[in-house]
Design an enzyme around this catalytic site. Structure first.
Site, PDB file in Angstrom:
ATOM      1  N   LYS A   1       0.849  -1.193   0.000  1.00  0.00           N
ATOM      2  CA  LYS A   1       0.000   0.000   0.000  1.00  0.00           C
ATOM      3  C   LYS A   1       0.889   1.249   0.000  1.00  0.00           C
ATOM      4  CE  LYS A   1      -4.367   0.965   2.277  1.00  0.00           C
ATOM      5  NZ  LYS A   1      -5.055   0.853   3.560  1.00  0.00           N
TER       6      LYS A   1
HETATM    7  C1  E4P Z   1      -8.327   2.013   3.433  1.00  0.00           C
HETATM    8  O1  E4P Z   1      -7.610   1.145   3.002  1.00  0.00           O
HETATM    9  C2  E4P Z   1      -8.212   2.614   4.758  1.00  0.00           C
HETATM   10  O2  E4P Z   1      -7.581   1.702   5.622  1.00  0.00           O
HETATM   11  C3  E4P Z   1      -9.524   2.942   5.402  1.00  0.00           C
HETATM   12  O3  E4P Z   1     -10.618   2.561   4.608  1.00  0.00           O
HETATM   13  C4  E4P Z   1      -9.583   4.309   5.967  1.00  0.00           C
HETATM   14  O4  E4P Z   1     -10.840   4.518   6.540  1.00  0.00           O
HETATM   15  P1  E4P Z   1     -11.148   5.683   7.591  1.00  0.00           P
HETATM   16  O5  E4P Z   1     -11.336   6.943   6.836  1.00  0.00           O
HETATM   17  O6  E4P Z   1     -12.410   5.246   8.265  1.00  0.00           O
HETATM   18  O7  E4P Z   1      -9.964   5.743   8.521  1.00  0.00           O
END
Ligand code: E4P
Length: 212
Positions: free
Chosen positions: A82
């Site tokens: 990522k």
């Molecule tokens: C995506 O891969 C992120 O880990 C996640 O969806 C972030 O979500 P949030 O905005 O609720 O922290």
């Protein structure tokens, strides 16, 4: 549509493993899990689910992200590196993709970031619906735009709907044609429930027990 669980909590992953195609983590979720050894945590998650497990780099430079991404990819064949949708993150994406390493481009808030991620060979791009909604923008509109752009140009990159806060985000992402979605455990739990199912079961049980 692939369904990922957005968590680093092994108990939740174990609980929902029959319903998910993989897991997405991020530095905040990893910190929340309390695990001291991040690579050990990712290895454990990869052994719990079959399917992609997104593990995010925390380095801030091109060289740092590239080295970290290569290290993460070696943990397990299911690891999807990522990377942030930034100038350097996208360059690292291009380099890792050329080496056959799968990538998930995160913190995507615009169609241009998504387009560049696809051009760099990203496996997934993660538009953050909830965080856009939080600042008064329309998160679902971004999902729609990215699905259209990838479709029109035939990019293989999948739109991974992220920052999902409610069931409408899930339903609309599915209807629009996002290739994947990641949900926190509490949202996935809501996907099973309907008050009429609960009520219907109570009625069936009552009628069955009261049969003559
Ligand atoms: C995506 O891969 C992120 O880990 C996640 O969806 C972030 O979500 P949030 O905005 O609720 O922290």
């Amino acid at each position: 549509m692939e369904i990922f669980l957005d968590t680093a909590d092994i108990d939740d992953i174990e609980l929902y493993k029959d319903f998910i195609d993989g897991v997405t983590t991020n530095p905040s979720l990893a910190a929340k899990s309390g695990a001291k050894d991040f690579e050990g945590l990712i290895k454990k998650i990869c052994k719990t689910v079959s399917g992609p497990v997104s593990a995010e780099v925390v380095s801030e430079t091109y060289d740092g992200m590239l080295a970290e991404g290569k290290r993460l990819a070696k943990i397990h064949s299911a690891v999807c590196v990522k990377l942030p949708c930034t100038f350097d993150g996208l360059r690292v994406c291009k380099a890792l993709s050329a080496d056959g390493i799968s990538t998930n481009l995160t913190l995507c808030f615009s169609p241009t970031q998504g387009l560049l991620a696809a051009k760099c060979g990203a496996t997934y791009v993660s538009p953050f619906i909830g965080r856009l909604d939080d600042i008064g923008h329309d998160g679902m509109a971004l999902i729609e735009e990215l699905v259209d752009v990838f479709d029109v140009h035939g990019y293989e990159t999948k739109v991974l709907a992220a920052s999902v806060r409610n069931l409408q985000h899930v339903i609309q992402s599915a209807m629009i044609g996002a290739g994947a979605i990641t949900m926190p455990p509490k949202i996935l739990a809501q996907c099973f429930d309907h008050p009429l199912t609960t009520k219907g079961l109570e009625i069936f049980a009552k009628d069955w027990k009261g049969r003559k």
